[in-house]
Design a protein around this motif. Structure first.
Motif, short mmCIF file in Angstrom:
data_model
loop_
_atom_site.label_atom_id
_atom_site.label_comp_id
_atom_site.label_asym_id
_atom_site.label_seq_id
_atom_site.Cartn_x
_atom_site.Cartn_y
_atom_site.Cartn_z
N GLY A 7 3.13 3.17 2.80
CA GLY A 7 3.54 2.79 1.45
C GLY A 7 3.64 4.02 0.56
N THR A 10 2.48 4.15 -5.92
CA THR A 10 1.86 4.84 -7.05
C THR A 10 0.36 5.04 -6.81
OG1 THR A 10 3.45 3.70 -8.45
CG2 THR A 10 1.60 4.77 -9.56
N ILE A 11 -0.31 4.00 -6.31
CA ILE A 11 -1.76 4.12 -6.10
C ILE A 11 -2.07 5.19 -5.05
CG2 ILE A 11 -1.72 2.05 -4.58
CD1 ILE A 11 -4.77 2.83 -6.56
N MET A 31 4.35 6.72 5.66
CA MET A 31 5.43 5.81 6.02
C MET A 31 6.01 5.13 4.79
SD MET A 31 5.47 2.51 8.46
CE MET A 31 6.20 1.22 7.48
N SER A 32 7.33 5.11 4.72
CA SER A 32 8.05 4.36 3.68
C SER A 32 9.19 3.63 4.38
CB SER A 32 8.61 5.34 2.64
OG SER A 32 9.59 4.70 1.85
N SER A 33 9.68 2.56 3.76
CA SER A 33 10.82 1.86 4.35
C SER A 33 12.12 2.63 4.11
CB SER A 33 10.94 0.45 3.76
OG SER A 33 11.13 0.55 2.37
N ASP A 34 12.07 3.62 3.24
CA ASP A 34 13.28 4.35 2.85
C ASP A 34 13.13 5.84 3.21
OD1 ASP A 34 15.76 4.31 0.85
OD2 ASP A 34 14.52 6.10 0.43
N ARG A 37 12.96 8.41 0.35
CA ARG A 37 11.70 8.29 -0.41
C ARG A 37 10.55 8.86 0.42
NH1 ARG A 37 12.48 3.36 -2.37
NH2 ARG A 37 11.27 2.17 -0.86
N SER A 69 -0.79 0.42 1.29
CA SER A 69 -0.58 0.08 -0.14
C SER A 69 0.88 -0.24 -0.40
CB SER A 69 -1.06 1.20 -1.05
OG SER A 69 -0.32 2.38 -0.82
N PRO A 94 -4.12 -7.81 -2.97
CA PRO A 94 -4.70 -8.90 -2.19
C PRO A 94 -4.39 -8.67 -0.72
CG PRO A 94 -2.62 -9.59 -3.15
CD PRO A 94 -2.89 -8.23 -3.68
N ASN A 119 -9.59 -2.58 -0.54
CA ASN A 119 -9.76 -1.53 -1.54
C ASN A 119 -10.08 -2.10 -2.93
OD1 ASN A 119 -10.01 1.17 -2.16
ND2 ASN A 119 -7.87 1.37 -2.81
N LEU A 158 5.10 0.81 -13.73
CA LEU A 158 4.65 -0.25 -12.81
C LEU A 158 5.28 -1.61 -13.15
CD1 LEU A 158 0.85 0.58 -12.33
CD2 LEU A 158 2.78 1.19 -10.88
N HIS A 179 -9.50 -8.81 -8.52
CA HIS A 179 -10.50 -7.77 -8.81
C HIS A 179 -11.69 -8.37 -9.58
CE1 HIS A 179 -8.76 -4.15 -7.26
NE2 HIS A 179 -7.72 -4.14 -8.07
P1 NDP Z 1 4.28 0.64 -6.25
O1 NDP Z 1 5.28 -0.25 -6.91
O2 NDP Z 1 4.10 2.01 -6.82
O3 NDP Z 1 4.63 0.81 -4.70
C1 NDP Z 1 4.77 -0.32 -3.86
C2 NDP Z 1 5.95 -0.10 -2.93
O4 NDP Z 1 7.13 -0.04 -3.69
C3 NDP Z 1 5.90 1.21 -2.16
O5 NDP Z 1 5.18 1.04 -0.98
C4 NDP Z 1 7.36 1.54 -1.93
O6 NDP Z 1 7.84 1.02 -0.69
C5 NDP Z 1 8.10 0.78 -3.01
N1 NDP Z 1 8.67 1.74 -3.95
C6 NDP Z 1 8.08 2.78 -4.54
N2 NDP Z 1 8.96 3.45 -5.33
C7 NDP Z 1 10.12 2.78 -5.21
C8 NDP Z 1 11.41 2.96 -5.77
N3 NDP Z 1 11.68 3.97 -6.59
N4 NDP Z 1 12.39 2.08 -5.43
C9 NDP Z 1 12.13 1.05 -4.60
N5 NDP Z 1 10.93 0.84 -4.03
C10 NDP Z 1 9.94 1.69 -4.34
O7 NDP Z 1 2.93 -0.18 -6.19
P2 NDP Z 1 1.43 0.16 -6.58
O8 NDP Z 1 1.01 1.49 -6.11
O9 NDP Z 1 1.23 -0.13 -7.99
O10 NDP Z 1 0.67 -0.99 -5.71
C11 NDP Z 1 0.72 -0.97 -4.31
C12 NDP Z 1 -0.37 -1.85 -3.76
O11 NDP Z 1 -1.63 -1.35 -4.17
C13 NDP Z 1 -0.35 -3.31 -4.21
O12 NDP Z 1 -0.77 -4.13 -3.17
C14 NDP Z 1 -1.36 -3.35 -5.35
O13 NDP Z 1 -1.94 -4.64 -5.50
C15 NDP Z 1 -2.36 -2.35 -4.89
N6 NDP Z 1 -3.07 -1.65 -5.98
C16 NDP Z 1 -4.43 -1.55 -5.93
C17 NDP Z 1 -5.13 -0.89 -6.88
C18 NDP Z 1 -6.60 -0.72 -6.74
O14 NDP Z 1 -7.22 -0.12 -7.58
N7 NDP Z 1 -7.21 -1.21 -5.67
C19 NDP Z 1 -4.45 -0.29 -8.04
C20 NDP Z 1 -3.02 -0.38 -7.98
C21 NDP Z 1 -2.36 -1.04 -6.98
P3 NDP Z 1 7.97 1.99 0.59
O15 NDP Z 1 6.60 2.24 1.01
O16 NDP Z 1 8.75 1.20 1.55
O17 NDP Z 1 8.62 3.24 0.12
#
Ligand code: NDP
Length: 331
Positions: A7, A10-11, A31-34, A37, A69, A94, A119, A158, A179
């Motif tokens: 993933g 952002t986290i 790993m990313s799907s793109d 990226r 993530s 979740p 986490n 976000l 949480h």
């Molecule tokens: P993001 O929206 O930042 O990332 C989630 C996914 O979105 C990435 O894996 C990525 O897919 C895709 N993505 C990222 N950038 C782009 C883009 N520019 N265009 C299209 N797709 C994009 O999510 P968060 O980091 O906020 O959350 C991820 C997970 O972490 C969630 O399950 C959330 O619940 C959890 N979380 C937990 C926290 C904690 O404190 N425990 C805090 C914040 C989030 P790909 O990997 O395929 O590139």
């Protein structure tokens, strides 16, 4: 220990990659799907290799753990692939979109003798560890009620799938209420048995997703815990209060990712500020995970903890949808 990060999130970028490195782990693959990226994220985070194919992680001889993530609907397939390949898994909350999916992940890890963690960062906060200790030492007598204010403003970067994509697991209940549920279980040492909730669309979310929720969990001891979670509250800050027969715990700025916040115990003897360990929450969590892998002991935020928080979040959402009190159980 060599990790793969699944993933480009952002986290991962803001907290987890640095936490893995700060606690002796090495991030060997992203790993990313793109593809583009993946390339950009790996370059910016100085990760030596990247992929769009989970099989590269599964087949790797050097990677022993993965941190997942991706968006919520992908946690289950990603975790199952990695567990079946013999990798230890630290998964974001979740755990999955359904309780049965999450239970399959936890069961598979157990059957294969692998470490599995959820986490839930808040139970790794010095503030919450101090609150838990004060409750268990009896400083406020018998706990009667809790109030959790976890209504925040979702920052613009976000404001994506969380507010507009139900299929990806958006909505405030799966994002924040899980949480709260985990934190309450951690503090009180018991599992919630029922919940009643109402949700709100406060102008940020679209389609059928909620961006605010208020509700009450009831615990077997009789404790009731009120929660308010939202993406739309700009200026309130967060807080948590625990009220007991002999006193109250009043904690400010504690439902957060940062090692900040203050905790006060108020009794007939006056107010007392608790001393707080300010360690980074995510580093505390990854240290715990490394220990679990090394010793085979359960993680502090385990798969079962992730099951309970998911069951609680799903039940809260279901309560709001049906207008009824819902029982909470992990089956
Ligand atoms: P993001 O929206 O930042 O990332 C989630 C996914 O979105 C990435 O894996 C990525 O897919 C895709 N993505 C990222 N950038 C782009 C883009 N520019 N265009 C299209 N797709 C994009 O999510 P968060 O980091 O906020 O959350 C991820 C997970 O972490 C969630 O399950 C959330 O619940 C959890 N979380 C937990 C926290 C904690 O404190 N425990 C805090 C914040 C989030 P790909 O990997 O395929 O590139």
């Amino acid at each position: 220990m060599k990790w793969a990060v699944i993933g480009a999130s952002t986290i991962a970028k803001e907290w987890m990659i640095s936490a893995i490195r700060a606690t002796g782990g090495e991030v060997a693959m992203l790993m990313s799907s793109d593809k583009s990226r993946a390339e950009r994220f790996a370059r910016e985070a100085s990760i030596e290799s990247h992929s769009t194919d989970i099989r590269e992680i599964c087949e790797s001889k050097v990677i022993s753990a993965v941190y997942i993530s991706t968006t919520n609907e992908l946690h289950h397939p990603h975790a199952m692939a990695c567990l079946n390949a013999g990798k230890h898994v630290l998964c974001e909350k979740p755990l999955a979109m359904t309780l049965s999916g999450a239970a399959e992940m936890v069961r598979t890890a157990e059957q294969k003798g692998l470490s599995f963690g959820t986490n839930h960062h808040l139970r790794h906060a010095g503030t919450h560890r101090a609150i838990r200790k004060a409750i268990h030492e009896g400083q406020i007598g018998k706990p009667l009620s809790v109030r959790v204010n976890h209504a925040v403003f979702l920052p613009p970067h976000l404001q994506g799938w969380r507010i507009n994509n139900a299929a990806a697991g958006g909505g405030v209940a799966l994002d924040i209420t899980v949480h709260d549920a985990d934190t309450l279980r951690f503090l009180l040492g018991e599992n919630p048995e029922e919940v009643v909730a109402m949700t709100q669309r406060g102008g940020m979310s679209s389609h059928d997703l909620e961006d605010g929720i208020m509700g009450i969990f009831r615990f077997p001891s009789g404790v009731t815990a009120q929660f308010h979670d939202a993406f739309t509250v700009k200026f309130a800050g967060t807080s948590l209060e625990v009220h007991g027969t002999e006193g109250s715990i009043i904690a400010q700025d504690v439902m957060t990712q940062k090692p900040i916040g203050n905790v006060l115990v108020r009794t007939a003897g006056g107010d007392m500020s608790l001393s707080i360990d300010r360690q980074n929450l995510y580093e505390h969590a990854v240290t715990d995970f490394h220990t679990a892998v090394r010793t085979g002991c359960p993680t502090n935020a385990s798969g079962e903890d992730g099951l309970w928080s998911l069951a609680s979040g799903l039940a809260a959402a279901e309560s709001a949808k049906t207008g009824s009190t819902r029982k909470i159980s992990i089956g």
